[in-house]
Motif scaffolding. Structure first.
Motif, mmCIF file in Angstrom:
data_model
loop_
_atom_site.group_PDB
_atom_site.id
_atom_site.type_symbol
_atom_site.label_atom_id
_atom_site.label_comp_id
_atom_site.label_asym_id
_atom_site.label_seq_id
_atom_site.Cartn_x
_atom_site.Cartn_y
_atom_site.Cartn_z
ATOM 1 N N ARG A 188 0.850 -1.187 0.000
ATOM 2 C CA ARG A 188 0.000 0.000 0.000
ATOM 3 C C ARG A 188 0.886 1.238 0.000
ATOM 4 N NH1 ARG A 188 -5.293 1.363 1.985
ATOM 5 N NH2 ARG A 188 -5.581 3.574 1.391
ATOM 6 N N ARG A 189 0.618 2.146 -0.916
ATOM 7 C CA ARG A 189 1.313 3.412 -0.963
ATOM 8 C C ARG A 189 0.277 4.518 -1.167
ATOM 9 N NH1 ARG A 189 4.683 0.732 0.917
ATOM 10 N NH2 ARG A 189 6.876 0.482 0.304
ATOM 11 N N GLY A 190 0.125 5.373 -0.165
ATOM 12 C CA GLY A 190 -0.893 6.410 -0.254
ATOM 13 C C GLY A 190 -2.255 5.788 -0.469
ATOM 14 N N PRO A 191 -3.051 6.311 -1.424
ATOM 15 C CA PRO A 191 -4.367 5.738 -1.680
ATOM 16 C C PRO A 191 -4.336 4.520 -2.595
ATOM 17 C CG PRO A 191 -4.042 7.617 -3.114
ATOM 18 C CD PRO A 191 -2.804 7.521 -2.241
ATOM 19 N N LEU A 192 -3.151 4.133 -3.064
ATOM 20 C CA LEU A 192 -3.033 3.083 -4.070
ATOM 21 C C LEU A 192 -2.578 1.761 -3.482
ATOM 22 C CD1 LEU A 192 -1.265 5.023 -6.981
ATOM 23 C CD2 LEU A 192 -3.728 4.861 -6.478
ATOM 24 N N LEU A 193 -3.105 0.684 -4.045
ATOM 25 C CA LEU A 193 -2.643 -0.676 -3.772
ATOM 26 C C LEU A 193 -1.751 -1.071 -4.947
ATOM 27 C CD1 LEU A 193 -2.737 -3.381 -2.229
ATOM 28 C CD2 LEU A 193 -4.777 -3.957 -3.577
ATOM 29 N N ILE A 194 -0.457 -1.079 -4.722
ATOM 30 C CA ILE A 194 0.493 -1.371 -5.791
ATOM 31 C C ILE A 194 0.679 -2.880 -5.898
ATOM 32 C CG2 ILE A 194 2.823 -0.997 -6.650
ATOM 33 C CD1 ILE A 194 1.111 1.523 -6.590
ATOM 34 N N LEU A 195 0.232 -3.435 -7.020
ATOM 35 C CA LEU A 195 0.358 -4.869 -7.281
ATOM 36 C C LEU A 195 1.626 -5.087 -8.100
ATOM 37 C CD1 LEU A 195 -3.362 -5.480 -8.304
ATOM 38 C CD2 LEU A 195 -2.323 -6.027 -6.088
ATOM 39 N N GLY A 196 2.726 -5.412 -7.413
ATOM 40 C CA GLY A 196 4.010 -5.576 -8.082
ATOM 41 C C GLY A 196 4.152 -6.971 -8.643
ATOM 42 N N ILE A 197 3.866 -7.116 -9.935
ATOM 43 C CA ILE A 197 3.854 -8.436 -10.568
ATOM 44 C C ILE A 197 5.181 -8.682 -11.284
ATOM 45 C CG2 ILE A 197 2.640 -9.921 -12.214
ATOM 46 C CD1 ILE A 197 0.174 -8.093 -11.752
ATOM 47 N N ASP A 198 5.773 -9.832 -11.049
ATOM 48 C CA ASP A 198 7.054 -10.174 -11.664
ATOM 49 C C ASP A 198 6.898 -10.268 -13.187
ATOM 50 O OD1 ASP A 198 9.715 -10.888 -11.927
ATOM 51 O OD2 ASP A 198 9.641 -12.440 -10.390
ATOM 52 N N ASP A 199 8.032 -10.408 -13.865
ATOM 53 C CA ASP A 199 8.079 -10.296 -15.321
ATOM 54 C C ASP A 199 7.358 -11.438 -16.046
ATOM 55 O OD1 ASP A 199 8.968 -9.377 -17.894
ATOM 56 O OD2 ASP A 199 10.457 -10.988 -17.826
ATOM 57 N N GLY A 200 6.386 -11.067 -16.857
ATOM 58 C CA GLY A 200 5.651 -12.062 -17.629
ATOM 59 C C GLY A 200 6.421 -12.571 -18.824
ATOM 60 N N TYR A 201 7.308 -11.770 -19.379
ATOM 61 C CA TYR A 201 8.071 -12.168 -20.564
ATOM 62 C C TYR A 201 8.938 -13.388 -20.280
ATOM 63 C CZ TYR A 201 11.116 -11.573 -24.672
ATOM 64 O OH TYR A 201 11.821 -11.761 -25.837
ATOM 65 N N THR A 202 9.457 -13.473 -19.052
ATOM 66 C CA THR A 202 10.277 -14.623 -18.662
ATOM 67 C C THR A 202 9.485 -15.632 -17.829
ATOM 68 O OG1 THR A 202 11.086 -13.332 -16.765
ATOM 69 C CG2 THR A 202 12.471 -13.366 -18.740
ATOM 70 N N HIS A 203 8.164 -15.502 -17.853
ATOM 71 C CA HIS A 203 7.254 -16.462 -17.219
ATOM 72 C C HIS A 203 7.398 -16.502 -15.694
ATOM 73 C CE1 HIS A 203 6.566 -17.752 -21.321
ATOM 74 N NE2 HIS A 203 7.855 -18.034 -21.452
ATOM 75 N N GLY A 231 -6.364 -7.428 2.697
ATOM 76 C CA GLY A 231 -6.408 -6.577 3.873
ATOM 77 C C GLY A 231 -5.682 -5.251 3.747
ATOM 78 N N LEU A 232 -5.020 -5.003 2.619
ATOM 79 C CA LEU A 232 -4.252 -3.768 2.481
ATOM 80 C C LEU A 232 -5.122 -2.576 2.085
ATOM 81 C CD1 LEU A 232 -0.995 -5.012 0.700
ATOM 82 C CD2 LEU A 232 -1.341 -4.528 3.120
ATOM 83 N N GLY A 233 -6.217 -2.839 1.371
ATOM 84 C CA GLY A 233 -7.075 -1.751 0.913
ATOM 85 C C GLY A 233 -6.411 -0.948 -0.199
ATOM 86 N N GLY A 234 -7.081 0.111 -0.612
ATOM 87 C CA GLY A 234 -6.526 0.974 -1.632
ATOM 88 C C GLY A 234 -7.011 0.648 -3.029
ATOM 89 N N ILE A 235 -6.755 1.554 -3.947
ATOM 90 C CA ILE A 235 -7.144 1.410 -5.349
ATOM 91 C C ILE A 235 -6.086 0.573 -6.065
ATOM 92 C CG2 ILE A 235 -7.546 2.666 -7.502
ATOM 93 C CD1 ILE A 235 -8.350 5.062 -5.684
ATOM 94 N N PRO A 236 -6.456 -0.576 -6.631
ATOM 95 C CA PRO A 236 -5.441 -1.461 -7.219
ATOM 96 C C PRO A 236 -4.843 -0.917 -8.509
ATOM 97 C CG PRO A 236 -7.640 -2.341 -7.610
ATOM 98 C CD PRO A 236 -7.818 -1.159 -6.707
ATOM 99 N N VAL A 237 -3.524 -0.919 -8.555
ATOM 100 C CA VAL A 237 -2.778 -0.521 -9.750
ATOM 101 C C VAL A 237 -1.721 -1.593 -9.995
ATOM 102 C CG1 VAL A 237 -1.256 1.191 -10.797
ATOM 103 C CG2 VAL A 237 -3.144 1.941 -9.324
ATOM 104 N N ALA A 238 -1.780 -2.262 -11.135
ATOM 105 C CA ALA A 238 -0.791 -3.282 -11.469
ATOM 106 C C ALA A 238 0.447 -2.619 -12.050
ATOM 107 C CB ALA A 238 -1.360 -4.276 -12.468
ATOM 108 N N VAL A 239 1.618 -3.031 -11.586
ATOM 109 C CA VAL A 239 2.875 -2.556 -12.152
ATOM 110 C C VAL A 239 3.715 -3.780 -12.485
ATOM 111 C CG1 VAL A 239 2.756 -0.400 -10.854
ATOM 112 C CG2 VAL A 239 4.034 -2.286 -9.903
ATOM 113 N N SER A 240 4.214 -3.837 -13.718
ATOM 114 C CA SER A 240 4.979 -5.000 -14.159
ATOM 115 C C SER A 240 5.795 -4.615 -15.376
ATOM 116 C CB SER A 240 4.040 -6.162 -14.495
ATOM 117 O OG SER A 240 4.754 -7.374 -14.662
ATOM 118 N N HIS A 241 6.849 -5.354 -15.638
ATOM 119 C CA HIS A 241 7.740 -5.001 -16.741
ATOM 120 C C HIS A 241 7.026 -5.089 -18.094
ATOM 121 C CE1 HIS A 241 11.403 -4.318 -18.904
ATOM 122 N NE2 HIS A 241 11.338 -5.492 -19.502
ATOM 123 N N SER A 242 6.516 -6.254 -18.411
ATOM 124 C CA SER A 242 5.864 -6.450 -19.711
ATOM 125 C C SER A 242 4.374 -6.163 -19.624
ATOM 126 C CB SER A 242 6.075 -7.878 -20.207
ATOM 127 O OG SER A 242 5.274 -8.129 -21.343
#
Length: 270
Positions: free
Chosen positions: A140-155, A168-179
């Motif tokens: 959780r960072r500020g109002p955002l729920l940061i979904l740190g997803i590992d690299d899909g290109y390398t499976h 339980g973290l709450g917040g607005i979900p935002v996915a962040v990932s390389h690919s």
């Protein structure tokens, strides 16, 4: 002569100052009166070749700090290399990246080059610079729920595991990932994704398009090649990145970074 001219043009564009791009995203879940929340999206530093050294990276960091983001997100490919062989020392990233300033800190996800080389050393260097690596883990960072997803290109992406870690973290979900290619697999509740990897095509010629896929270089879904992509119910922001991979050339795809501002529906535009 034509080839030499193209190489000169490509190197000049690769080392040019990244374009600071901006987008406003209205987040309906933000309560009225919530101040806008600004996220700097960076990717593909590819430290160590002619297109990225300490001096250039320090200058980029200064320009990002001047925008005063609340959070900095770096979505992978900090280095170059293949088959376990690094083309630079991850330790050299520490000093420039430690200069990033944001109220809620800096988080990162791994990229394909990080997996291809020495992810443990890279993550150790990032930790020394004060950067938390998220590999299939949410924070959780500020109002955002940061979904740190590992690299899909390398499976290595584990969307379900990342979602489970967010309980339980709450917040607005935002996915962040390389690919960006994992975007269609995200739950419908995830209305925003931030990604890199594509270099916006890296070498893009008029009437032809990107040459990168012709050589199997940074293979990706062309739907997500560059910029803001509006899928049904979701906005995907794909940065061109700061560096230039193993080939320090760019044509028609200048380096950039994004300032993504999340605001409540009632917040006035800046």
């Amino acid at each position: 002569m034509v080839v030499l001219s193209l190489v000169a043009i490509g190197l000049r564009e690769a080392i040019s100052d990244p374009i600071a791009r901006r987008i406003e995203i209205v987040a309906s879940a933000l309560p009225a009166g919530t101040p806008p929340y600004r996220v700097a999206l960076l990717s593909d530093i590819h430290f160590g070749n002619r297109a990225m050294d300490s001096s250039r990276l320090e200058g980029i960091v200064a320009s990002i700090n001047a925008a005063r983001p609340d959070l900095v997100v770096i979505v992978g490919d900090f280095v170059n290399g293949h088959n376990g062989k690094l083309e630079t020392r991850p330790q050299d990233l520490v000093k420039p990246l430690a200069g990033l300033k944001a109220r809620d800190g800096v988080v990162a996800t791994p990229g394909n080059h990080d997996h291809w080389t020495d992810r443990a050393r890279i993550e150790a260097a990032l930790a020394e610079a004060g950067i938390a690596t998220l590999a299939n883990r949410a924070v959780r960072r500020g109002p955002l729920l940061i979904l740190g997803i590992d690299d899909g290109y390398t499976h290595h992406a584990d969307i379900a595991g990342t979602i489970a870690s967010a309980k339980g973290l709450g917040g607005i979900p935002v996915a962040v990932s390389h690919s960006p290619d994992i975007a269609p697999s995200l739950p419908s509740a995830v209305a925003t994704m931030l990604a890199g990897h594509t270099h916006c095509g890296q070498v893009v010629l008029p009437g032809i398009g990107s040459l990168a896929p012709l050589f199997g270089y940074h293979v990706y879904n062309p739907h997500y090649q560059c910029g803001v992509v509006h899928d049904p119910g979701r906005t995907v922001v794909v940065t061109a990145g700061l560096g230039s991979g193993s080939i320090p050339l760019r044509i028609g795809a200048p380096p950039d970074w994004w300032l993504v501002t999340f605001r409540a529906p009632d917040a006035p535009l800046p």
